[in-house]
Enzyme design. Structure first.
Site, short mmCIF file in Angstrom:
data_model
loop_
_atom_site.label_atom_id
_atom_site.label_comp_id
_atom_site.label_asym_id
_atom_site.label_seq_id
_atom_site.Cartn_x
_atom_site.Cartn_y
_atom_site.Cartn_z
N ASP A 176 -14.82 -10.58 8.14
CA ASP A 176 -13.45 -10.52 8.34
C ASP A 176 -12.76 -10.00 9.41
OD1 ASP A 176 -12.85 -11.21 5.62
OD2 ASP A 176 -12.54 -9.24 4.87
N GLU B 96 0.98 -1.20 -0.11
CA GLU B 96 -0.11 -0.02 -0.16
C GLU B 96 0.79 1.37 0.17
OE1 GLU B 96 -0.67 -2.55 1.89
OE2 GLU B 96 -2.72 -3.12 1.36
#
Length: 271
Positions: A75, A17
């Site tokens: 998640d 990222e």
């Protein structure tokens, strides 16, 4: 993907990222491109320094973030952003947009494309969100960052402020409050950064200082919203990490519900 197709215009970074956002800054400075990058909102932490540099340089980069709340579900808390919206909003010269439906999404994209003096973060939900009805004038007002989405008949008793997936909760709460005789205004605030740059008269027209009964609702940390509801207002959100469960169960578990907004509004007006 670059490397396989010489005509491709996407780069697949994998779990990188920071590199992704730093390279987007470089592409913007090079010129000839309007770069955008994309990842889950929670992973903005990994890109943080590059995001800050986008605003500091400044560079016209569009940072796209998805799965923006506990609404991403199973998640679990490692992937559920809580403090991230507030953190991004606190970066100077960084416009953060969290649209509630397709109309606000289109306006936020346009704003990011036309903004030349810094980056924009576009933050999207994982779950489907209902389209909200608007007049042509209201559609124009979206670009001002915050606007009256649904108003009361006469002077409102209470103002509800929502963003993204929580605007739907505010609208549902308004229906219940109106039925109970409490005149309710709903303000959609897709970009606090942009709203804060509006002239004082416009900001007063949306959030009149005389109306102190206010409730903000957003699936994230609550302290940020004190600037808009005051110390005497109410904020529906969460100041803890999330949990692993379907989205509807999580919203109920953490008390981010229509019922909670209604109860907070009634407390604000003393009913």
């Amino acid at each position: 993907m670059v490397g396989e197709d010489p005509d491709a215009n996407y780069v697949h970074y994998g779990v990188r990222e920071f590199g992704m956002s730093a390279i987007a800054n470089g592409l913007a400075l090079h010129g000839g491109f309007l770069p955008f990058d994309a990842t889950f909102l929670v992973f903005s932490d990994y890109a943080r320094n590059a995001l800050r540099m986008s605003a500091l340089i400044p560079a016209q980069v569009i940072h796209v973030f998805t799965h923006d709340s506990i609404g991403l579900g199973e998640d679990g808390p490692t992937h559920q952003p809580v403090e991230h919206l507030a953190s991004l909003r606190y970066i100077p010269n960084n416009d953060v947009w969290r649209p509630c439906d397709a109309a606000e999404s289109a306006v936020s994209w346009k704003a990011a494309i036309t903004r030349k003096d810094g980056p924009s973060c576009l933050v999207f939900s994982r779950q489907n969100l209902p389209a909200q009805a608007r007049s042509a004038e209201q559609v124009k007002q979206i670009e001002r960052g915050g606007y009256v989405l649904a108003d009361a008949a006469g002077t409102p008793d209470v103002i509800l402020i929502g963003t993204g997936s929580e605007v739907g909760l505010a609208m549902a709460a308004k229906a219940e409050l109106d039925a109970a005789g409490i005149k309710t205004r709903v303000v959609s605030m897709p970009s606090t950064d942009v709203f804060d740059r509006q002239d004082a008269a416009y900001r007063e027209s949306v959030l009149p200082n005389a109306i102190r009964a206010r409730v903000a609702v957003e699936a994230g940390v609550t302290g940020f919203w004190r600037a808009y509801v005051g110390l005497d207002g109410a904020v529906i959100g969460l100041d803890s990490f999330g949990a692993s469960a379907p989205a509807d169960q999580l919203y109920k578990h953490f008390g981010i519900t229509t019922e909670a907004v209604v109860a907070a509004a009634k407390a604000q007006v003393g009913k």
